[in-house]
Each structure stands twice: as C-alpha cells, then as structure tokens.
Design a protein around this motif. Structure first.
Motif, mmCIF file in Angstrom:
data_model
loop_
_atom_site.group_PDB
_atom_site.id
_atom_site.type_symbol
_atom_site.label_atom_id
_atom_site.label_comp_id
_atom_site.label_asym_id
_atom_site.label_seq_id
_atom_site.Cartn_x
_atom_site.Cartn_y
_atom_site.Cartn_z
ATOM 1 N N UNK A 17 0.932 -1.129 -0.038
ATOM 2 C CA UNK A 17 0.003 0.053 0.136
ATOM 3 C C UNK A 17 0.919 1.072 -0.006
ATOM 4 N N UNK A 18 0.731 2.181 -0.888
ATOM 5 C CA UNK A 18 1.311 3.508 -1.033
ATOM 6 C C UNK A 18 0.289 4.439 -0.461
ATOM 7 N N UNK A 19 0.980 5.080 0.698
ATOM 8 C CA UNK A 19 0.206 5.952 1.292
ATOM 9 C C UNK A 19 0.716 7.559 1.613
ATOM 10 N N UNK A 20 -0.024 8.401 1.609
ATOM 11 C CA UNK A 20 0.152 9.780 1.875
ATOM 12 C C UNK A 20 -0.857 10.404 2.826
ATOM 13 N N UNK A 21 -0.213 11.435 3.526
ATOM 14 C CA UNK A 21 -0.985 12.444 4.467
ATOM 15 C C UNK A 21 -0.266 13.462 4.843
ATOM 16 N N UNK A 22 -0.933 14.325 5.524
ATOM 17 C CA UNK A 22 -0.573 15.751 5.852
ATOM 18 C C UNK A 22 0.229 15.208 7.463
ATOM 19 N N UNK A 23 1.287 15.551 7.663
ATOM 20 C CA UNK A 23 2.005 15.369 8.904
ATOM 21 C C UNK A 23 0.836 16.010 10.213
ATOM 22 N N UNK A 29 1.147 -1.615 -13.504
ATOM 23 C CA UNK A 29 1.168 -1.054 -12.074
ATOM 24 C C UNK A 29 0.559 0.404 -12.000
ATOM 25 N N UNK A 30 0.155 0.461 -10.608
ATOM 26 C CA UNK A 30 -0.616 1.700 -10.357
ATOM 27 C C UNK A 30 0.557 2.891 -9.909
ATOM 28 N N UNK A 63 -4.577 6.642 -0.271
ATOM 29 C CA UNK A 63 -3.821 5.475 -0.150
ATOM 30 C C UNK A 63 -4.086 4.696 -1.760
ATOM 31 N N UNK A 64 -2.920 3.827 -1.966
ATOM 32 C CA UNK A 64 -3.236 3.148 -3.067
ATOM 33 C C UNK A 64 -2.839 1.783 -2.675
ATOM 34 N N UNK A 65 -4.061 0.553 -3.099
ATOM 35 C CA UNK A 65 -3.721 -0.693 -2.847
ATOM 36 C C UNK A 65 -3.132 -1.371 -4.338
ATOM 37 N N UNK A 66 -1.905 -1.767 -4.035
ATOM 38 C CA UNK A 66 -1.199 -2.393 -5.404
ATOM 39 C C UNK A 66 -1.629 -3.648 -5.290
#
Length: 697
Positions: free
Chosen positions: A440-446, A467-468, A487-490
């Motif tokens: 899972x690739x994930x990004x968020x604000x601190x 590939x995503x 989030x991206x579920x690979x």
C-alpha cells in the motif's frame, strides 16, 4: 459541523423500464431486465440517461458552491502559462506550452538553439474550436522535420482522422485518412507513412502504406490481422533503421520488420507467434535485442545478429530472475538502459555497451514512480527521465549515462506555497487472506494520528499487469489538506511485484484482486488509519470492476464509492465479440464460452451479483461515446442497484453525453469533473469545506 445533506433535496430517482431478456449459455438462464439499454437509437435509452443526469444534478445541487470552491482551489495550484522541457532531435528543440485561459497545449519548436525564434507547429486550441471534445492522437514530424502528421478525435470514440501539414507552407496536404488509431511510422524518404486502421469493434487490425499527396483509396494494404484477439501497432526503432509492425494479444506477440530506407520492400517476420510467448525487439548496430518471457515469467533479454536473426542464434544478455522483473530496455549508440521492477518499485540500470560497466539509477523515497521521457536521439550520452512520488511533483532530469550524474531540468511548479515537508509518504504491507503481503502506498499531511478517526480515500486497479503509479497530484492536495489520508492498494492483477503478481490476479485467480483490496481496507482500519464510516474508495474502468466486486462482497466496509466508467457487465460484454472488450479479453478474464470460466466470471461480475441489501453512497460515471467500456454497463448497473438495494443511501449516475472513456477533454473541463467527484466524496464523508480542519468527532 452542519454537514451538507443531500437529503434536503427531495427528488424521485429514475426508475428504468424492465424489459426482461433471457440470456442463456451452458444451460444457465440469466434474466437481464436492462439489456435494451444497449440500443442508443432507442429514445428511451437517451431519456433514461438524461433523467439520471437530471437526478444527479438535483441531488448534488447543494454542493455547487463547494464544487466551484474546489475547482478554483485546484486551478490555483496550476501554473496555467507554462512550458515543457524541450527535447532535442537533430537541429530542433521540440516542446509544448500552455497559456492561461486556454484548455489545450500548443506544440512548438526552435531551430538551432533555445534562443532561436519559436515556430508553432500546432495550436490545439485553434483546432478544438467548435468541438465539445477534442483529442490529439498521432503527433509526429517527418525525419527531415518538414511535415507534421497529426490525428484528431472530436467525439471521444478513439477513432482518429489523420492529417498532414507542410511546415514550410503551413498548408495541409489534400488527403485525410479516417478511422485510424494512434500509431504511425515515417519511412526515411519523408514521403511514406505507415498507419493502422480500425475495424468495427475499434480494434487496430490493418497496416497501410501511404504516399503523401496521393489518393488514400490507392494506399497499399500491408498487413491484415484476421484474429480478433490481436491488436496491431506500428513504430520505428530509435536507430531509425527499421520500421516495426507489432502484433499482440494479452499473452502472445509477433513482430515484423522493414528497412526504413526501403519503404516499398517487404516486411520480414522476426519470429512466429507461439501462444503464451511475448517478445519485443529493438535495434542496435549489428544486433536485434529481444525482451521475451519464453521460459522466463519475469522476462529476459536476448540478442541476435541482424543478418541471421533466427531463434538458434539468440544469445542471452540478461537471464531470467525470480525476484526481478525486466520491464523493458532502451538502446542508444553506446548504452543500454534496463528498466526493472523489484520489491514493488521501478528501478533502472545503465550499461556501457563498449566496456560492459553498469551503474544503477537510484531514488531516495520509499514509494515513487519513474519512467523514460522523450529520447529521440540515438547517438547521445544523455537520458531524459521523469520522476515523481506521492509528495514530489513531476520532475524532469537529464541523466548522464557516462558520469552517472543527473541534472534537474524542471520540477512542476505547484502554486500557492506547496511545502512537501508538510506531508509524509509511506509504503505499508497488508496481509491477504492467503498470507500474501499486499503493498500500500500512502500519503497524508503531517500531524495525522492513527486514532481511527481519519477520513481515508483508497484506490486501486489490479488488471492487465499494469502497475498503479505512486505519483504526485496537485489536485489531491484538496483532500490531504482537509485531513484525508490517501492510499493506493497495489493488488494482484497489476504488475507491481512482477509477472506472477499479475498472473495471480487474472483468469481463475481474479478474485484475489478483490480480496486483496478488501484486505488492504481492513488493514488500514485495524492499524488505526481510518474506520469504515470514514472510508471512501474509487476506481475506474477495470478499477471500476474492482469497485463493483468489492461493494457486492463487503458493502458494510465502505462509506462512499466512486466507480468511473466501470467495466461491470463482465459476462455479457465479453461474450459479445463485436465489442472491443470481448475476444481479446478472453486472455485476461477467460473465455465464458468455456463453462468453467463462465461460472467463475459470473460469480464475481458486479452486474450479475447485485443483491437486495444495503449499499454505500455511490457515484457512477459513464461516457456516451466510450469505445472501451460502453455506456450501458454503468447505466444497467445503476438501474439494477436502484431496483434491488434496500438502503436510503445516495446512488448517482453521471453520463458525459459528449465524451468517451477518459471523460472531458481540455484541462478546465477535466478539473470540473474532478471537483464534482471530490465534492461528492467530501460531502458524503462529512468533511469540512475549509482545508486544514478535520471533521469534528
């Protein structure tokens, strides 16, 4: 907060007419009440789509100001007047630029240096005038840089008309060629082009040779591919020595080649097709290089002499490896660039073809995406690459293949003071039911806490071995700045973890794609990233199939679902060989004429598995002119959901009546469509209008 509540608008949802149609195969009778929607000539079909659009507009009307706010917010981050990084080909520097207020790029060049006067090759804005939709397919200059071949689509159907422009006189050649695909190659005589034509199912199936300023009815048919499972494409080696005719199904390929200096010659078969064997070729001096999966699930690299390319002369350059997938290669005069995937990430290597020395192209972030840029020149030591991550805007580098040094040519500017240090990206691993670890690739604000109270937006695809990419999006900041975790579920079915990852998510393993996605959602909840009543999911096309399948399997797990142009009527569509998603797709999903595959596909096909139960809030989109996923799939799915679902949650169908698979053309209309989807998701999640504030508990 005073949440925007669409229930304030009392509107009756459209009820589609039922016309039961019996579909029978393998002794199994399916009743399709909405099969009639396939007929777009039936006035009731268009009336139904328009009624759904009117209902959608009424139900989402209360968010119009919010949509406008989001649109202006996203637009404000874009440098509207901008310039791409020029790339060099012979004496010319080619680039595109955009201007504030104009929806499309302007294609330009300069001769000799970047200080030379600009020459506009093609202004897409001028060509698009009077059209609701406009897309460029082919855009190729002849080897002597004097003639521009370009093709246009004004409906979204992906059927392009090809034109030729004399760049000296600015006059169009008298001929135009309709029903072409975005595939073309110039011969070295600057007078001959090879192009592909489409059949009735939008499959590129014929290769023609055309001589400029001659009647297109006299064009020579070079190749006709009768097998419905093969697509045809034409291209040219970077060495400019050969024109390549490539034929491919999902699992098999075949290449023919022609001396580019002899356009009236005969294409030669490189190696005959063999079911399940894929290969691509490229050219370097006295050798052809071959990337193939023959006895190599993750592919290997071979080479063979140009003057004797038969199989017995193939030599191994890079052997097969179980833990690394060879994605492709790029050949230059003195260097070989090797693109691979390992541990879920794209990696690169450069080999000096004279010394054999190698070095890696490395990147610092835990999850990212990189790919080759425009590199038309063969005799160069500079490699143009593109890099991005979930927090790094798209960046263009020139990489010196001799010194292993890179120069940043441009990082896409994000207006409004974007500060990447305010965001975190991570790579997580979620356990699937069979124990497989799903990235899972994930990004968020601190500042986000894993307290189970965050809204989270989860997306995925999982098909065709694609590939995503973990890439940056300035529009996504409108989610992150409102406290949403992205989030991206690979999932399996994609190609993130190698070819076996793809194989384990297709055919009779397709359900792994769906259970992987559900496992990712459950993992994110269990780890405190979110909770089910704050979880939104989204996917398009085959990712829309993913949405349809998981919402049937676990409707309780999700709060909001967005399914863009979803491929949801799997069995009926793939049985119809007159459609693009049919015979060729048998090698991706299976042939439903075989009862084993029929039963399996029917068991997960979203349309066939709608039940009388509660479903989440849902937004479904379609394109009337979509050639890939016909409009009737999302339309029928919506109608059946309306018929059977037992909840009062919102269900919307939004059909673009003048576009195709990719939605609106032009950057402004595309942003408006995205603002509409974001407003729907944020509204249903109960997220504050203003960025920087998380919804109150």
């Amino acid at each position: 907060m005073n949440k925007m509540d669409s229930s304030q608008t009392t509107v009756t949802p459209p009820i589609a007419e039922k016309r039961p149609q019996v579909l029978e195969l393998h002794g199994d009778k399916r009743i399709d009440n909405y099969f009639w929607m396939r007929d777009h000539q039936d006035p009731k079909t268009i009336a139904y789509l328009e009624a759904e659009n009117a209902y959608t507009q009424a139900k989402i009307q209360h968010t119009e100001a919010f949509q406008q706010q989001l649109y202006e917010e996203m637009l404000s981050r874009i440098k509207e007047t901008d310039l791409s990084v020029p790339y060099r080909k012979d004496e010319y520097y080619y680039y595109s630029r955009t201007e504030e207020g104009k929806a499309y790029p302007i294609y330009c060049r300069q001769k000799g240096s970047l200080d030379a006067p600009e020459e506009v090759l093609l202004d897409q804005n001028e060509l698009a005038q009077g059209h609701d939709f406009f897309s460029i397919g082919v855009l190729q200059v002849s080897p002597n840089h004097q003639i521009l071949a370009y093709s246009v689509d004004t409906t979204g159907s992906e059927r392009y008309t090809l034109f030729f422009l004399d760049l000296n006189t600015r006059q169009l050649y008298p001929e135009s060629i309709s029903d072409t695909y975005f595939s073309l190659a110039w011969a070295n005589d600057n007078q001959t082009v090879f192009y592909t034509k489409l059949d009735d199912a939008n499959r590129p199936f014929q290769l023609f040779r055309h001589t400029l300023a001659t009647d297109v009815n006299e064009d020579i048919l070079i190749y006709h591919e009768p097998d419905d499972i093969y697509y045809l494409a034409v291209g040219k080696t970077r060495s400019q020595a050969y024109i390549l005719l490539s034929l491919g199904s999902k699992i098999t390929s075949e290449v023919h080649y022609l001396d580019a200096n002899n356009p009236t010659g005969k294409f030669q078969l490189f190696h005959p097709r063999s079911t399940g064997v894929e290969y691509d070729i490229d050219h370097h001096n006295d050798y052809f290089y071959i990337v193939t999966n023959e006895q190599a699930i993750n592919f290997k690299l071979m080479k063979t002499p140009v003057n004797s390319p038969s199989k017995e002369n193939w030599q191994t350059v890079i052997p097969h490896r179980e833990d690394v997938m060879l994605s492709g290669i790029s050949l230059f005069a003195n260097h070989l660039v090797i693109y691979e995937r390992k541990d879920g990430l794209p990696i690169g290597r450069v080999q000096n073809l004279k010394t054999g020395e190698e070095h890696n192209i490395t990147f610092p972030e835990p999850t990212y995406s990189f790919f080759e840029g425009s590199n038309p020149e063969f005799d160069t030591t500079t490699l143009r690459i593109h890099y991005t991550s979930l927090i790094t805007p798209p960046s263009v580098f020139d990489y010196d293949m001799e010194t292993n040094e890179r120069e940043l040519k441009k990082e896409t500017e994000v207006l409004g003071g974007y500060d990447r240090t305010q965001y975190n990206s991570e790579k997580l691993m979620a356990p699937a039911p069979d124990g497989t670890q799903i990235p899972i690739s994930i990004v968020y604000k601190k500042g986000i806490k894993k307290d189970g109270k965050n809204p989270l937006y989860l997306t995925g695809y999982g098909a065709y071995g694609a590939s995503y990419p973990a890439s940056f999006s300035s529009t996504r900041l409108s989610l992150l700045d409102r406290g949403i975790v992205f989030a991206i579920a690979h999932v399996r079915g994609g190609g993130e973890m190698g070819r076996k990852w793809y194989e384990d998510g297709k055919f009779l393993h397709k359900k792994n794609t769906f259970t992987d996605f559900i496992a990712c959602a459950e993992y994110l909840i269990s780890e405190g990233w979110t909770t089910s009543n704050k979880l939104a999911i989204s996917g398009g096309s085959a990712g829309g199939l993913l949405m349809g399948a998981v919402v049937n399997m676990r409707p309780d797990l999700f709060k909001v679902v967005v399914a863009d142009v979803p491929f949801v009527d799997v069995v009926t569509t793939i049985l119809d060989t007159s459609l693009p998603l049919s015979a060729m797709e048998w090698e991706e999903w299976g042939n439903p004429n075989d009862k084993v595959y029929y039963d399996y596909m029917k068991s997960y096909s979203p349309y066939d598995n709608v039940e009388a139960k509660d479903y989440p809030d849902m937004l479904i989109t379609a394109g009337l002119n979509d050639a890939r996923v016909k409009y009737w799939e999302p339309a029928k799915w919506t109608a059946k959901l309306r018929e059977l679902k037992t909840d009062d949650n919102i269900l919307l169908l939004k059909t673009n009546m003048g576009a195709g698979h990719s939605g609106a053309s032009g950057r402004y209309e595309s942003l408006k469509e995205l603002a509409f989807e974001y407003a729907f998701v944020l509204d249903r999640l109960g997220v504050e209008k203003r960025p920087g504030i998380r919804d109150r508990d």
